[in-house]
Design a protein around this motif. Structure first.
Motif, PDB file in Angstrom:
ATOM      1  N   ALA A  74     -74.574-102.394  -8.488  1.00 17.33           N
ATOM      2  CA  ALA A  74     -74.845-103.608  -9.279  1.00 17.33           C
ATOM      3  C   ALA A  74     -74.763-104.868  -8.430  1.00 17.33           C
ATOM      4  O   ALA A  74     -75.248-105.917  -8.850  1.00 17.33           O
ATOM      5  CB  ALA A  74     -73.866-103.702 -10.441  1.00 17.33           C
ATOM      6  N   LEU A  75     -74.194-104.770  -7.231  1.00 19.51           N
ATOM      7  CA  LEU A  75     -74.128-105.932  -6.351  1.00 19.51           C
ATOM      8  C   LEU A  75     -75.512-106.284  -5.806  1.00 19.51           C
ATOM      9  O   LEU A  75     -75.749-107.415  -5.400  1.00 19.51           O
ATOM     10  CB  LEU A  75     -73.186-105.667  -5.173  1.00 19.51           C
ATOM     11  N   GLY A  76     -76.413-105.317  -5.767  1.00 20.82           N
ATOM     12  CA  GLY A  76     -77.754-105.560  -5.216  1.00 20.82           C
ATOM     13  C   GLY A  76     -77.710-105.592  -3.707  1.00 20.82           C
ATOM     14  O   GLY A  76     -76.716-105.272  -3.079  1.00 20.82           O
ATOM     15  N   VAL A  93     -64.062-103.584   1.806  1.00 19.61           N
ATOM     16  CA  VAL A  93     -64.864-104.812   1.796  1.00 19.61           C
ATOM     17  C   VAL A  93     -65.859-104.788   2.945  1.00 19.61           C
ATOM     18  O   VAL A  93     -67.038-105.129   2.772  1.00 19.61           O
ATOM     19  CB  VAL A  93     -63.952-106.058   1.862  1.00 19.61           C
ATOM     20  N   ALA A  94     -65.414-104.355   4.120  1.00 17.29           N
ATOM     21  CA  ALA A  94     -66.305-104.327   5.287  1.00 17.29           C
ATOM     22  C   ALA A  94     -67.502-103.419   5.039  1.00 17.29           C
ATOM     23  O   ALA A  94     -68.646-103.786   5.351  1.00 17.29           O
ATOM     24  CB  ALA A  94     -65.527-103.881   6.525  1.00 17.29           C
ATOM     25  N   ARG A 133     -64.941-108.359  -2.291  1.00 19.67           N
ATOM     26  CA  ARG A 133     -63.519-108.058  -2.512  1.00 19.67           C
ATOM     27  C   ARG A 133     -63.232-107.882  -4.001  1.00 19.67           C
ATOM     28  O   ARG A 133     -62.491-106.990  -4.404  1.00 19.67           O
ATOM     29  CB  ARG A 133     -62.652-109.161  -1.907  1.00 19.67           C
ATOM     30  N   THR A 134     -63.828-108.729  -4.825  1.00 15.89           N
ATOM     31  CA  THR A 134     -63.649-108.608  -6.274  1.00 15.89           C
ATOM     32  C   THR A 134     -64.207-107.281  -6.767  1.00 15.89           C
ATOM     33  O   THR A 134     -63.593-106.594  -7.598  1.00 15.89           O
ATOM     34  CB  THR A 134     -64.328-109.791  -6.993  1.00 15.89           C
ATOM     35  N   ALA A 135     -65.358-106.894  -6.250  1.00 18.77           N
ATOM     36  CA  ALA A 135     -65.960-105.615  -6.646  1.00 18.77           C
ATOM     37  C   ALA A 135     -65.073-104.441  -6.241  1.00 18.77           C
ATOM     38  O   ALA A 135     -64.895-103.493  -7.008  1.00 18.77           O
ATOM     39  CB  ALA A 135     -67.341-105.470  -6.020  1.00 18.77           C
ATOM     40  N   ALA A 140     -71.385-112.173  -0.853  1.00 14.51           N
ATOM     41  CA  ALA A 140     -70.291-112.948  -0.261  1.00 14.51           C
ATOM     42  C   ALA A 140     -69.023-112.106  -0.179  1.00 14.51           C
ATOM     43  O   ALA A 140     -68.820-111.187  -0.978  1.00 14.51           O
ATOM     44  CB  ALA A 140     -70.034-114.200  -1.101  1.00 14.51           C
ATOM     45  N   GLU A 141     -68.188-112.443   0.772  1.00 14.38           N
ATOM     46  CA  GLU A 141     -66.948-111.696   0.977  1.00 14.38           C
ATOM     47  C   GLU A 141     -66.071-111.680  -0.271  1.00 14.38           C
ATOM     48  O   GLU A 141     -65.527-110.631  -0.640  1.00 14.38           O
ATOM     49  CB  GLU A 141     -66.177-112.306   2.157  1.00 14.38           C
TER      50      GLU A 141
END
Length: 197
Positions: free
Chosen positions: A194-196, A135-136, A151-153, A146-147
């Motif tokens: 895909a998170l951009g 996540v970091a 985390r979901t990704a 967003a955190e």
């Protein structure tokens, strides 16, 4: 994930065969005599190494969680603070695990609830720490994410990579190891991209 090149110890042989048998037939479908036979010793001979099947299962599941976290921390230390390098190293390390330790993925999915509460809590604690390494680095590469989304990704990528027991992906699988590694790496990068920004 082990970089060990010497012959496995008897204890490691027992654990490897126990993992394979538990994954194939379930924890309750395997007796100590079968595990012993797989490594060339009597079932009762296993008790010189482990108090029972429960201890083997705990060592397998706690042990792989410790190895993943230790490997992740080592990669953080080796990254020199370069988040792109670190993400690549984490992905490659997890792909190695997903291909090389497929029985442990199956065991985790099916047998985690059989662990004693303290062992199950330990596994979950180690896993949370491993996730937070990822996540970091994802948030460093994608600061606007967003955190909770990061985390979901990370969990989604783990699900993708940990699907190998269902895909027959190994050295002799349908794709062969190099092609499987390349495909899994591409898919993992694609998911994070895909998170951009």
């Amino acid at each position: 994930m082990s970089t060990r090149t010497s012959a496995p110890t008897r204890r490691e042989q027992i654990l490897r065969e126990a993992a394979r048998l538990f994954a194939e037939r379930g924890f309750h479908g395997v007796g100590v005599d079968e595990i012993g036979a797989a490594v060339g010793i009597s079932g009762p001979g296993l008790y010189r190494h482990f108090p029972g099947k429960d201890a083997m299962l705990a060592e397998l599941l706690v042990g792989i969680s410790e190895r993943l976290l230790d490997g992740g921390r080592r990669r953080v230390d080796e990254s020199g603070g370069d988040p792109a390098y670190l993400l690549a190293a984490l992905i490659d390390g997890h792909i190695d695990f997903a291909i090389d330790d497929r029985p442990l993925i199956t065991l985790h999915d099916r047998e985690l609830d059989r662990l004693r509460d303290s062992d199950r809590r330990r596994v979950r604690q180690l896993q949370r720490q491993y996730v937070e390494l990822w996540v970091a680095v994802v948030r460093e590469l994608h600061p606007s994410v967003a955190e909770t989304e990061a985390r979901t990704a990370v969990h989604a990528v783990f699900g993708l990579l940990n699907s190998t027991p269902h895909l027959g992906v190994n050295g002799g699988g349908p794709l062969g190891r190099p092609a499987a590694e390349t495909l899994l790496r591409r898919l993992a990068y694609g998911a994070f991209a895909a998170l951009g920004d």
